[in-house]
Design a protein around this motif. Structure first.
Motif, short mmCIF file in Angstrom:
data_model
loop_
_atom_site.label_atom_id
_atom_site.label_comp_id
_atom_site.label_asym_id
_atom_site.label_seq_id
_atom_site.Cartn_x
_atom_site.Cartn_y
_atom_site.Cartn_z
N ARG A 286 -75.55 -18.63 -19.73
CA ARG A 286 -75.72 -18.63 -18.27
C ARG A 286 -77.17 -18.37 -17.88
N HIS A 287 -77.88 -17.62 -18.69
CA HIS A 287 -79.28 -17.29 -18.40
C HIS A 287 -80.26 -18.24 -19.08
N ARG A 288 -79.80 -19.39 -19.53
CA ARG A 288 -80.65 -20.29 -20.32
C ARG A 288 -81.89 -20.75 -19.56
N PHE A 289 -81.80 -20.86 -18.23
CA PHE A 289 -82.95 -21.36 -17.48
C PHE A 289 -83.99 -20.27 -17.24
N LEU A 290 -83.64 -19.05 -17.63
CA LEU A 290 -84.59 -17.95 -17.47
C LEU A 290 -85.28 -17.60 -18.78
N ALA A 291 -84.95 -18.31 -19.84
CA ALA A 291 -85.55 -18.07 -21.15
C ALA A 291 -86.62 -19.12 -21.43
N GLU A 292 -87.59 -18.76 -22.25
CA GLU A 292 -88.65 -19.69 -22.60
C GLU A 292 -88.12 -20.86 -23.41
N ASP A 293 -87.18 -20.57 -24.33
CA ASP A 293 -86.57 -21.60 -25.17
C ASP A 293 -85.07 -21.57 -24.90
N SER A 294 -84.54 -22.65 -24.32
CA SER A 294 -83.13 -22.67 -23.93
C SER A 294 -82.24 -23.36 -24.97
N THR A 295 -82.73 -23.47 -26.20
CA THR A 295 -81.96 -24.16 -27.24
C THR A 295 -80.92 -23.24 -27.87
N VAL A 296 -81.37 -22.16 -28.49
CA VAL A 296 -80.49 -21.17 -29.12
C VAL A 296 -80.86 -19.80 -28.56
N LEU A 297 -79.87 -19.12 -27.99
CA LEU A 297 -80.12 -17.85 -27.30
C LEU A 297 -79.20 -16.78 -27.85
N GLU A 298 -79.77 -15.77 -28.49
CA GLU A 298 -78.99 -14.65 -29.02
C GLU A 298 -79.08 -13.49 -28.04
N TRP A 299 -77.92 -13.02 -27.57
CA TRP A 299 -77.91 -12.03 -26.50
C TRP A 299 -78.62 -10.75 -26.91
N ASP A 300 -78.48 -10.35 -28.17
CA ASP A 300 -79.13 -9.12 -28.63
C ASP A 300 -80.64 -9.18 -28.44
N ARG A 301 -81.20 -10.40 -28.53
CA ARG A 301 -82.65 -10.55 -28.38
C ARG A 301 -83.05 -10.74 -26.92
N MET A 302 -82.08 -11.12 -26.08
CA MET A 302 -82.38 -11.37 -24.67
C MET A 302 -82.15 -10.14 -23.81
N ASP A 303 -81.10 -9.37 -24.14
CA ASP A 303 -80.71 -8.24 -23.32
C ASP A 303 -81.86 -7.24 -23.21
N GLY A 304 -82.20 -6.91 -21.98
CA GLY A 304 -83.31 -5.98 -21.75
C GLY A 304 -84.64 -6.67 -21.55
N HIS A 305 -84.70 -7.99 -21.85
CA HIS A 305 -85.96 -8.73 -21.70
C HIS A 305 -85.87 -9.77 -20.58
N LEU A 306 -84.70 -9.89 -19.96
CA LEU A 306 -84.54 -10.86 -18.89
C LEU A 306 -84.70 -10.19 -17.53
N PRO A 307 -85.22 -10.93 -16.56
CA PRO A 307 -85.25 -10.38 -15.20
C PRO A 307 -83.83 -10.25 -14.66
N ARG A 308 -83.61 -9.30 -13.79
CA ARG A 308 -82.28 -9.09 -13.22
C ARG A 308 -81.93 -10.23 -12.28
N THR A 309 -80.67 -10.63 -12.28
CA THR A 309 -80.19 -11.65 -11.35
C THR A 309 -79.01 -11.10 -10.57
N VAL A 310 -78.72 -11.75 -9.46
CA VAL A 310 -77.55 -11.41 -8.65
C VAL A 310 -76.62 -12.61 -8.71
N GLU A 311 -75.44 -12.43 -9.28
CA GLU A 311 -74.54 -13.57 -9.46
C GLU A 311 -73.98 -14.03 -8.13
N TRP A 312 -74.14 -15.31 -7.87
CA TRP A 312 -73.61 -15.87 -6.63
C TRP A 312 -72.11 -16.04 -6.73
N PRO A 313 -71.41 -15.91 -5.59
CA PRO A 313 -69.97 -16.23 -5.60
C PRO A 313 -69.75 -17.69 -5.99
N ASP A 314 -68.63 -17.94 -6.66
CA ASP A 314 -68.35 -19.31 -7.12
C ASP A 314 -68.35 -20.31 -5.97
N GLN A 315 -67.88 -19.89 -4.76
CA GLN A 315 -67.80 -20.86 -3.67
C GLN A 315 -69.18 -21.31 -3.20
#
Length: 530
Positions: A286-315
């Motif tokens: 879900r956060h692939r567009f916020l990463a420098e490389d959106s090919t393979v993303l391991e959460w352990d390496r991303m968690d804590g290094h991503l900017p915070r987002t606010v999840e929009w409602p599905d509608q």
């Protein structure tokens, strides 16, 4: 549960491909061996692999089906044999039965259910799961695991064991493979959709299986989940998992032309931990567009290094997608206005999180329909680090203004191309006149200067059918005309209607009409005579 090995023998490559794609074999407890084009090649494979089941044609060049069965008999091999026959081959079927064949199938009227019924006597099933498809049960258990749809972890652990989901060691990784251009999955026939999924899974099983024991299930459209642990000879190594995921990404792109993102989560073998690993993999994707490389993303390496987002409602996401697909400028502007209003009344951190989520939503929608984000977002395209330097509310509002202008230009361009549905009318005319030849949404979209995903969306909006469904309906309509008005053979009717494979034509015709082409012709003529 031990998979039964199946060998398919036929000199017609289209029949071999059809048989391999008609059923999700592994999910039903079978493993496909390399196929053979004649009896001699099949005999060599039998000597090396000892198949449990052989599905063979009768009429083949070189060593034909009967000679092949005699050779098997002489060598003492006794697989469960099913012979393929045409309408006029019953004398060969009788001889095959005498040589040990257990059943037969008419080649051009194969149905998955009938095929599985014929093979079922060869498939030993325990009393506990008699009459139940273990593969389907396993997939459902994995889906329940992904959605955390269980109450008691201990009971669910037993349920996993009962369907054969057993991890030999820890940690267990969850890989979520998410295809990018989803129109590739949505704008195809059911057969092609299943073939694409099977192909994705087969490649995943081959790559992952090199170093890991894995279990697989589908998620949303274009998603494949893999739960896997390394074989005992490998030490727990995140880099090996990363390398495997990169190989998988490259193979899917090379062989299926599927661009994808692979999210990776990690846990132990307990259901709660596995469910958490699946959520981590989904969050990484879900956060692939916020990463420098959106090919393979391991959460352990991303968690804590991503900017915070606010999840929009599905509608809101659905409204945004609808506005872009339907060229609804007013609806798009309303969503931007809502974002502007929220930015004025929240903290800067929350405002930035809102912008990042909006940016991700736009990127995801464009990706879904095969649009190039850089080309569409001429002024508002940004790397993530550029957002992080937006300290002032004025900077954020200026970016929203740029985004609104980019999307407005995009919608104006789309409206010019599709004014009064003329583009759809043009495509329908191309299909009506060219249904007997090759037609692809990619080729026609290129001619019109559109992306395939957007063309398919327009077709769906104006005709109620996506591109492939419309082409198929036109071809079946023409086939009905030929069946009624001519005495042409079924194979000739199929070719004249744009189907290169009679087997595939018969399956599609029966799916759409409820009867085979031959029975439809008989029924129409009987009605005419009464």
């Amino acid at each position: 549960m031990q998979l039964l090995k199946i060998l398919i023998v036929d000199d017609d490559a289209t029949v071999r491909i059809g048989l391999k794609s008609i059923v999700a074999w592994r999910e039903h407890g079978y493993q496909l061996l390399p196929d053979a084009s004649d009896g001699a090649e099949a005999l060599t494979i039998c000597r090396k692999t000892s198949p449990d089941i052989v599905i063979t044609d009768m009429k083949m060049p070189g060593m034909d089906g009967l000679a092949f069965l005699r050779a098997l008999q002489q060598e003492g091999q006794q697989p469960y044999i099913v012979v393929l026959s045409g309408y006029d081959d019953f004398h060969l079927v009788r001889e095959a039965m005498r040589l040990g064949a257990s059943d037969y199938l008419l080649k051009f009227e194969l149905e998955p259910r009938r095929l599985l019924e014929i093979l079922s006597p060869a498939h030993a099933v325990s009393q506990e799961t008699a009459g139940v498809d273990l593969g389907v049960m396993r997939e459902q258990v994995l889906r329940d695991l992904i959605s955390h749809f269980y109450l008691d972890e201990t009971a669910f652990t037993s349920q996993m064991t009962n369907v054969g989901i057993i991890f030999e060691q820890e940690p267990v990784w969850c890989l979520l493979i998410k295809a990018g251009e989803l129109y590739r999955f949505e704008d195809v026939s059911e057969e092609m959709y299943q073939t694409l999924l099977f192909s994705m899974r087969n490649i995943a099983e081959e790559i992952v299986g090199d170093c890991m024991q894995g279990y697989y299930t589908t998620g949303k459209t274009g998603e494949l989940y893999v739960f896997a642990c390394l074989y005992p000879q490998y030490a727990a190594d995140s880099q090996l998992i990363q390398n495997t995921a990169h190989r998988l990404h490259d193979m899917l792109l090379r062989y299926l032309d599927i661009s994808c993102t692979i999210g990776i989560g990690r846990g132990d073998r307990s259901p709660n931990s596995l469910s958490c690993a699946a959520r981590e993999a989904a969050e990484a994707v879900r956060h692939r567009f916020l990463a420098e490389d959106s090919t393979v993303l391991e959460w352990d390496r991303m968690d804590g290094h991503l900017p915070r987002t606010v999840e929009w409602p599905d509608q809101l996401r659905a409204r945004l997608a609808s506005s872009l697909v339907n060229f609804d400028e007013n609806a798009m502007r309303e969503i931007i206005a809502e974002a502007q209003k929220q930015i004025h009344c929240c903290s800067k951190d929350t405002a930035l999180a809102l912008l990042l989520e909006l940016y991700s939503a736009v990127r995801e929608i464009l990706e879904r329909y095969g649009q190039d984000a850089v080309s569409v977002l001429k002024c508002s395209f940004r790397p993530v680090r550029a957002f992080m330097s937006m300290y002032r509310t004025e900077d954020m509002l200026e970016w929203l203004k740029q985004l609104e202008q980019d999307l407005t230009d995009f919608l104006h361009s789309g409206r010019r191309e599709s004014r009064a549905g003329s583009i759809v009318m043009s495509v329908c005319e191309k299909i009506e006149h060219g249904f007997a030849g090759e037609l692809s949404v990619q080729t026609i979209a290129e001619e019109l200067g559109l992306s395939p995903g957007y063309l398919s969306a327009l077709m769906k909006k104006h005709t109620g059918c996506n591109f492939t469904e419309y082409v198929t309906s036109v071809r079946i309509k023409h086939a009905k005309h030929l069946l009624q008005e001519t005495n042409d053979k079924i194979y000739t009717v199929a070719l004249a209607s744009g189907f290169t494979d009679q087997y595939y034509f018969s399956r599609i015709f029966k799916r759409m009409t409820g009867v085979t082409p031959g029975d439809w012709r008989k029924g129409v003529r009987l009605e005419a005579d009464t």
